[in-house]
Enzyme design. Sequence first.
Site, PDB file in Angstrom:
ATOM      1  N   SER A  55       0.832  -1.199   0.000  1.00 58.04           N
ATOM      2  CA  SER A  55       0.000   0.000   0.000  1.00 58.04           C
ATOM      3  C   SER A  55       0.877   1.264   0.000  1.00 58.04           C
ATOM      4  O   SER A  55       1.665   1.462  -0.924  1.00 58.04           O
ATOM      5  CB  SER A  55      -0.957  -0.039   1.191  1.00 58.04           C
ATOM      6  OG  SER A  55      -1.977   0.914   1.049  1.00 58.04           O
ATOM      7  N   HIS A  95      -8.049  -5.068  -0.698  1.00 60.28           N
ATOM      8  CA  HIS A  95      -6.931  -4.278  -0.197  1.00 60.28           C
ATOM      9  C   HIS A  95      -6.578  -4.671   1.237  1.00 60.28           C
ATOM     10  O   HIS A  95      -7.443  -4.793   2.105  1.00 60.28           O
ATOM     11  CB  HIS A  95      -7.255  -2.786  -0.238  1.00 60.28           C
ATOM     12  CG  HIS A  95      -6.081  -1.933   0.108  1.00 60.28           C
ATOM     13  ND1 HIS A  95      -5.094  -1.631  -0.797  1.00 60.28           N
ATOM     14  CD2 HIS A  95      -5.702  -1.350   1.278  1.00 60.28           C
ATOM     15  CE1 HIS A  95      -4.174  -0.896  -0.215  1.00 60.28           C
ATOM     16  NE2 HIS A  95      -4.512  -0.720   1.056  1.00 60.28           N
ATOM     17  N   ASP A 131     -10.188  -3.287  -4.910  1.00 60.26           N
ATOM     18  CA  ASP A 131      -9.230  -2.342  -4.352  1.00 60.26           C
ATOM     19  C   ASP A 131      -9.204  -1.099  -5.229  1.00 60.26           C
ATOM     20  O   ASP A 131      -9.021  -1.207  -6.452  1.00 60.26           O
ATOM     21  CB  ASP A 131      -7.842  -2.990  -4.302  1.00 60.26           C
ATOM     22  CG  ASP A 131      -6.791  -2.126  -3.634  1.00 60.26           C
ATOM     23  OD1 ASP A 131      -7.109  -1.022  -3.175  1.00 60.26           O
ATOM     24  OD2 ASP A 131      -5.622  -2.565  -3.580  1.00 60.26           O
TER      25      ASP A 131
END
Length: 408
Positions: A196, A381, A351
């Site tokens: 991320s 995610h 995501d």
Amino acid sequence: MVVKASLVFVVAVVLLTYYCHEPVPPDVPQPTMFAAMAIVMRTARHMANIGEYLGIGTEPTNLRYILWALTRAGQKVMTLGTNYREGLECTDTVFDGVSVRVYEPVSAVKSDVKVPGLVFIHGGGFVLLNVDMFDELTAHLAKELGIVVVSVEYRLAPEHVFPAAFDDSVAATKFFLQNADKYNVDRTRIGISGDSAGGNLAAAVTLALAKEKRLPKLKTQALMYPVLQAMDFNTPSYLDNGYMNILSKDLMVSFWLWYLNNDVSSKELLKANNHTSVQLKKSQYAGYVDHKMVRPNLRPKVVTPVKKENIEFPEIPNIATILDPRFAPLMADDADLEGLPPTFIMTCEYDVLRDDGVMYATRLQKAGVRVEHDHYERGFHGFLPQFRVNELAGNAMDNLLAYLKKNL
């Protein structure tokens, strides 16, 4: 009286049912866990905003401390009765002013042969989380691969806006490359990884160090559902998944602004893609986020090269930074992508950041970089840390380990 009590009860049940209702993709693995995570994130944001309204902290700092507390509690339950650090020497130390945690397999410490190394940079929107919350994941990487892992505790926004997190990540990585011998690590076999926001920082560090002539080159980069651009918030994945509370479009835009300038007054402008001028939308930078890379049936964008210093921006503090590859690696020019190390990019269908990873993989491949794109149709995610309890996340971890074992 009984009727009133019954009515209150019914209303309470209806409200609770409504609040706990969370849209769940039909094929997502372990839908109850997905819904629970989304409800927790939604509730945490509400609590953070209420706290700010009452004069208790700010939304980002409140959200951080709420999630720290919840994550710690969850970790204690999930790791109860296990010793996932067994066989490792774990040390909290400082690399060139940056706090890090070093995981050394006992077998590697005692080995006569130098082992590979990996810099890991955790996610959390540049604002949340810390090395403790990725402790099991990073320990697992070190144990399973028999390598030395350095987990970076970079400074968090909004207390420390860009480029603080980037600077810390660069400093820690450089220090590890320069002092690899101290950890019995082969300095020519050091890679970098992150998830991320950590994927953003890992990609940015890789781009920056590729120009360093006095350091050994990073062996590989492994990016898990990375966030790579703040120019286009209407990519197909933002449109498809922006409503999901695990990482909504609203929250991702807030993360970007907390990292950029700690001013969310322009959030609605960014969400509507009105933070970029018509000129910029027709420039070469628009080509770096061309939706054709995601939906091949679309017509390619016609772009006009323009010098960065001549681009007009709206009156948003530091908004021109969205074109800085240290801030948004997808904005790196094509020439800067050439010669980057072999790259692993993990993306998930559910995501908002899915297309960031797809676009970067496509551009790297066009630049001649060897890329392994690992996509999960049912993934969402932030699912990788669930590798012990979520079968799909377990498969993703196995694929990551296999890639690193082959490429470090």
